[in-house]
Design a protein around this motif. Structure first.
Motif, PDB file in Angstrom:
ATOM      1  N   GLY A   1       1.114  -0.815  -0.322  1.00 54.94           N
ATOM      2  CA  GLY A   1      -0.002  -0.342   0.144  1.00 54.94           C
ATOM      3  C   GLY A   1       0.491   1.126   0.073  1.00 54.94           C
ATOM      4  O   GLY A   1       2.299   1.275  -0.009  1.00 54.94           O
ATOM      5  N   VAL A   2      -0.156   2.379   0.342  1.00 58.06           N
ATOM      6  CA  VAL A   2       0.840   4.077  -0.265  1.00 58.06           C
ATOM      7  C   VAL A   2       1.593   3.646   0.680  1.00 58.06           C
ATOM      8  O   VAL A   2       3.067   4.744   0.720  1.00 58.06           O
ATOM      9  N   ASN A   3       1.562   3.347   2.109  1.00 61.58           N
ATOM     10  CA  ASN A   3       2.143   3.917   3.432  1.00 61.58           C
ATOM     11  C   ASN A   3       3.025   3.078   3.692  1.00 61.58           C
ATOM     12  O   ASN A   3       4.010   2.535   4.609  1.00 61.58           O
ATOM     13  N   ARG A   4       3.434   2.018   2.345  1.00 63.92           N
ATOM     14  CA  ARG A   4       4.426   1.095   2.603  1.00 63.92           C
ATOM     15  C   ARG A   4       6.357   1.055   3.043  1.00 63.92           C
ATOM     16  O   ARG A   4       6.724   0.461   3.707  1.00 63.92           O
ATOM     17  N   PHE A   5       6.487   2.581   2.604  1.00 66.34           N
ATOM     18  CA  PHE A   5       7.913   2.647   3.279  1.00 66.34           C
ATOM     19  C   PHE A   5       7.602   3.323   4.378  1.00 66.34           C
ATOM     20  O   PHE A   5       8.630   3.958   5.316  1.00 66.34           O
ATOM     21  N   MET A   6       6.674   3.491   5.129  1.00 63.99           N
ATOM     22  CA  MET A   6       6.402   4.707   6.372  1.00 63.99           C
ATOM     23  C   MET A   6       6.276   3.754   7.501  1.00 63.99           C
ATOM     24  O   MET A   6       6.859   3.949   8.835  1.00 63.99           O
ATOM     25  N   VAL A   7       7.040   2.491   7.177  1.00 61.43           N
ATOM     26  CA  VAL A   7       7.241   1.848   8.351  1.00 61.43           C
ATOM     27  C   VAL A   7       8.433   0.831   7.990  1.00 61.43           C
ATOM     28  O   VAL A   7       8.437   0.203   6.787  1.00 61.43           O
ATOM     29  N   THR A   8       9.749   0.858   9.179  1.00 61.16           N
ATOM     30  CA  THR A   8      10.678   0.116   8.543  1.00 61.16           C
ATOM     31  C   THR A   8      11.011  -0.701   9.881  1.00 61.16           C
ATOM     32  O   THR A   8      10.746  -1.041  10.689  1.00 61.16           O
ATOM     33  N   SER A   9      11.553  -2.292   8.924  1.00 65.83           N
ATOM     34  CA  SER A   9      11.608  -3.968  10.201  1.00 65.83           C
ATOM     35  C   SER A   9      12.568  -4.166   9.360  1.00 65.83           C
ATOM     36  O   SER A   9      12.983  -4.447   8.404  1.00 65.83           O
ATOM     37  N   SER A  10      12.759  -5.882   9.294  1.00 63.94           N
ATOM     38  CA  SER A  10      13.594  -6.454   9.745  1.00 63.94           C
ATOM     39  C   SER A  10      12.628  -8.337   9.828  1.00 63.94           C
ATOM     40  O   SER A  10      12.041  -8.101  10.714  1.00 63.94           O
ATOM     41  N   MET A  11      13.456  -8.927   8.809  1.00 63.52           N
ATOM     42  CA  MET A  11      12.529 -10.494   8.678  1.00 63.52           C
ATOM     43  C   MET A  11      13.555 -11.105   8.963  1.00 63.52           C
ATOM     44  O   MET A  11      14.977 -11.278   8.879  1.00 63.52           O
ATOM     45  N   PRO A  12      13.674 -12.026   9.944  1.00 61.10           N
ATOM     46  CA  PRO A  12      14.709 -12.866  10.176  1.00 61.10           C
ATOM     47  C   PRO A  12      15.342 -13.690   8.546  1.00 61.10           C
ATOM     48  O   PRO A  12      14.301 -14.141   7.753  1.00 61.10           O
ATOM     49  N   SER A  13      16.463 -14.057   8.320  1.00 59.29           N
ATOM     50  CA  SER A  13      17.867 -14.085   7.147  1.00 59.29           C
ATOM     51  C   SER A  13      16.463 -16.115   6.725  1.00 59.29           C
ATOM     52  O   SER A  13      17.238 -16.132   5.529  1.00 59.29           O
ATOM     53  N   ASN A  14      16.073 -16.583   8.373  1.00 56.18           N
ATOM     54  CA  ASN A  14      15.978 -17.903   7.454  1.00 56.18           C
ATOM     55  C   ASN A  14      13.828 -17.583   7.590  1.00 56.18           C
ATOM     56  O   ASN A  14      13.490 -19.014   7.985  1.00 56.18           O
ATOM     57  N   SER A  15      13.328 -17.059   7.331  1.00 56.43           N
ATOM     58  CA  SER A  15      11.949 -16.657   6.971  1.00 56.43           C
ATOM     59  C   SER A  15      11.811 -17.348   5.336  1.00 56.43           C
ATOM     60  O   SER A  15      12.191 -17.198   5.038  1.00 56.43           O
ATOM     61  N   THR A  16      10.158 -18.645   5.495  1.00 58.54           N
ATOM     62  CA  THR A  16      10.247 -18.326   4.145  1.00 58.54           C
ATOM     63  C   THR A  16       9.079 -17.638   4.551  1.00 58.54           C
ATOM     64  O   THR A  16       7.939 -17.883   4.730  1.00 58.54           O
ATOM     65  N   ALA A  17       8.137 -18.924   3.353  1.00 52.49           N
ATOM     66  CA  ALA A  17       6.689 -17.552   2.440  1.00 52.49           C
ATOM     67  C   ALA A  17       5.707 -18.799   2.828  1.00 52.49           C
ATOM     68  O   ALA A  17       5.870 -20.193   2.444  1.00 52.49           O
ATOM     69  N   ASP A  18       4.504 -18.896   4.082  1.00 52.77           N
ATOM     70  CA  ASP A  18       3.933 -19.750   3.653  1.00 52.77           C
ATOM     71  C   ASP A  18       2.082 -20.338   3.062  1.00 52.77           C
ATOM     72  O   ASP A  18       1.673 -19.027   3.397  1.00 52.77           O
ATOM     73  N   PRO A  19       2.433 -20.075   2.273  1.00 48.05           N
ATOM     74  CA  PRO A  19       1.219 -20.371   1.310  1.00 48.05           C
ATOM     75  C   PRO A  19      -0.237 -20.413   1.402  1.00 48.05           C
ATOM     76  O   PRO A  19      -1.062 -19.636   1.058  1.00 48.05           O
ATOM     77  N   MET A  20      -0.052 -20.984   2.303  1.00 47.69           N
ATOM     78  CA  MET A  20      -1.757 -21.394   2.861  1.00 47.69           C
ATOM     79  C   MET A  20      -2.041 -19.710   4.452  1.00 47.69           C
ATOM     80  O   MET A  20      -3.246 -19.853   3.834  1.00 47.69           O
ATOM     81  N   LEU A  21      -0.832 -19.542   4.539  1.00 49.03           N
ATOM     82  CA  LEU A  21      -1.435 -18.124   5.427  1.00 49.03           C
ATOM     83  C   LEU A  21      -1.619 -17.914   4.839  1.00 49.03           C
ATOM     84  O   LEU A  21      -1.865 -16.175   4.606  1.00 49.03           O
ATOM     85  N   GLN A  22      -0.448 -17.348   3.257  1.00 50.15           N
ATOM     86  CA  GLN A  22      -0.776 -16.067   2.162  1.00 50.15           C
ATOM     87  C   GLN A  22      -2.200 -16.538   1.869  1.00 50.15           C
ATOM     88  O   GLN A  22      -2.920 -14.780   1.855  1.00 50.15           O
ATOM     89  N   ARG A  23      -2.857 -16.906   1.859  1.00 48.65           N
ATOM     90  CA  ARG A  23      -4.502 -17.318   1.401  1.00 48.65           C
ATOM     91  C   ARG A  23      -5.418 -17.338   1.877  1.00 48.65           C
ATOM     92  O   ARG A  23      -5.995 -16.005   2.404  1.00 48.65           O
ATOM     93  N   ARG A  24      -5.081 -17.565   2.661  1.00 45.55           N
ATOM     94  CA  ARG A  24      -6.158 -17.116   4.906  1.00 45.55           C
ATOM     95  C   ARG A  24      -5.924 -15.383   4.985  1.00 45.55           C
ATOM     96  O   ARG A  24      -7.066 -14.753   5.289  1.00 45.55           O
ATOM     97  N   PHE A  25      -4.601 -14.491   4.852  1.00 46.91           N
ATOM     98  CA  PHE A  25      -4.399 -12.981   4.456  1.00 46.91           C
ATOM     99  C   PHE A  25      -5.278 -12.603   3.398  1.00 46.91           C
ATOM    100  O   PHE A  25      -6.014 -11.927   3.768  1.00 46.91           O
ATOM    101  N   LEU A  26      -5.267 -13.472   2.298  1.00 51.26           N
ATOM    102  CA  LEU A  26      -5.939 -12.441   0.680  1.00 51.26           C
ATOM    103  C   LEU A  26      -7.397 -12.868   1.477  1.00 51.26           C
ATOM    104  O   LEU A  26      -8.245 -11.824   0.959  1.00 51.26           O
TER     105      LEU A  26
END
Length: 357
Positions: free
Chosen positions: A3-28
């Motif tokens: 969204g339009v505020n995507r650069f208004m928050v800065t954070s970092s993700m763990p280097s070993n993190s991976t996407a979870d398709p099921m959680l993505q679908r639930r979010f959508l």
């Protein structure tokens, strides 16, 4: 973040993190349902946004624009629902909202510009009398800078006109600069930069990070012990919070190897803090900081010491089962008390099995 505020928050993700398709679908699916509910609610069009925020419709529509290629490639089965949601979100937009969204996207385009280019733009604007706080703060919150870039940016902090924004930006500047010094094992610089951080809670987090980094090198053990003492001093001055409790547990964990007596005292102090909190949330792994002005807002997230309750009680139970169990039982919160007691008893069980062998 989308969204339009995507650069208004800065954070970092763990280097070993991976996407979870099921959680993505639930979010959508949840997101689409939220848009559908808004589109069928007449009050949604009349609701005024909070200060420094865009209307929800702007966030919905702009996020959908960014999500579209992901849905096409990763979740094609949801494309029909996506098309409907996009149409519904679009119906909520007014001409004023569209103009605001275009203005924000224009500002976002600057975030993809290099540090040198942004600094040059700020210098040109300053020479022309057109420098804004937003330009400087954008430089401050950029994801990552080198020490050389930090040094070049430092004189610009005093040019931020809004007092609170200047204080918050300066605090974040020195916090992130100290973080970099710790990562690069420039310990003297880290201590110097840490001293310029105004927020006591942030100084405690930095001091703890420094101690952890020093402990990676046996030759720095004495320095680490001294740093832990500084952490304890700062933590003692902090108001009660989940972060303070986690820092105290972290101290207990680290002191176990140096001074078991101090370790148990810090553990006891953490129990006292937790018991004074109305809703102790020790699962929180990050702290939110914000820089808010009259016409802008920036948010950043950083992690806090990762010594959770179970890990700490398990570690100390191996040293002193009785005192660890006593502290665990002293926790007022039923859930936390159960978790702590289980951690202690599990450690005891491991020890018994080892002794039997």
């Amino acid at each position: 973040m989308f969204g339009v505020n995507r650069f208004m928050v800065t954070s970092s993700m763990p280097s070993n993190s991976t996407a979870d398709p099921m959680l993505q679908r639930r979010f959508l699916e949840t997101f689409f349902a939220r848009i559908a509910a808004a589109a069928t609610n007449p009050e949604e069009r009349l609701r005024q946004p909070e200060p420094n925020r865009q209307p929800d419709a702007v966030y919905m529509y702009s996020a959908l624009l960014e999500l579209e290629p992901i849905i096409i490639s990763e979740h094609p089965g949801l494309f029909q629902r996506f098309t409907l949601a996009k149409s519904q979100a679009n119906s909520l937009l007014t001409d004023e909202m569209r103009a605001g969204m275009d203005q924000r996207e224009s500002s976002n385009s600057r975030m993809n510009t290099s540090f040198d280019e942004l600094l040059q733009q700020a210098e040109d604007a300053d020479n022309e009398g057109k420098l804004t706080d937003n330009m400087i703060i954008t430089l401050v919150i950029r994801q990552r800078k080198t020490e050389e870039q930090f040094a070049r940016l430092e004189p610009w902090l005093d040019k931020i006109k809004e007092e609170q924004a200047r204080k918050d930006s300066t605090n974040y500047f020195w916090f992130t600069r100290a973080k970099l010094a710790i990562e690069e094992t420039r310990f003297a610089d880290a201590v110097r930069f840490q001293g310029k951080v105004a927020e006591a809670e942030d100084r405690a987090v930095l001091a703890f990070d420094l101690a952890e980094k020093q402990l990676e090198n046996l030759s720095e053990a004495a320095g680490a012990y001294q740093t832990l003492g500084e952490v304890a001093k700062i933590a003692g001055s902090l108001p009660d919070s989940a972060t303070k409790a986690k820092i105290l547990m972290g101290l207990a964990y680290q002191y176990e190897r140096f001074n078991p007596g101090f370790a148990m005292q810090e553990l006891s102090d953490s129990v006292a803090v937790i018991n004074r909190l109305q809703e102790p949330d020790l699962g929180t792994t990050a702290v939110l900081r914000q820089i808010v002005g009259k016409q802008y807002s920036f948010f950043t997230v950083y992690s806090v010491p990762g010594y959770d309750l179970e890990r700490t009680y398990s570690k100390l139970a191996a040293r002193d089962f009785g005192l660890s169990l006593s502290n665990a039982r002293s926790l007022d919160d039923k859930f936390l008390r159960t978790m702590a007691v289980l951690a202690v008893t599990r450690e005891c069980s491991k020890r018994n099995v080892t002794n039997e062998q």
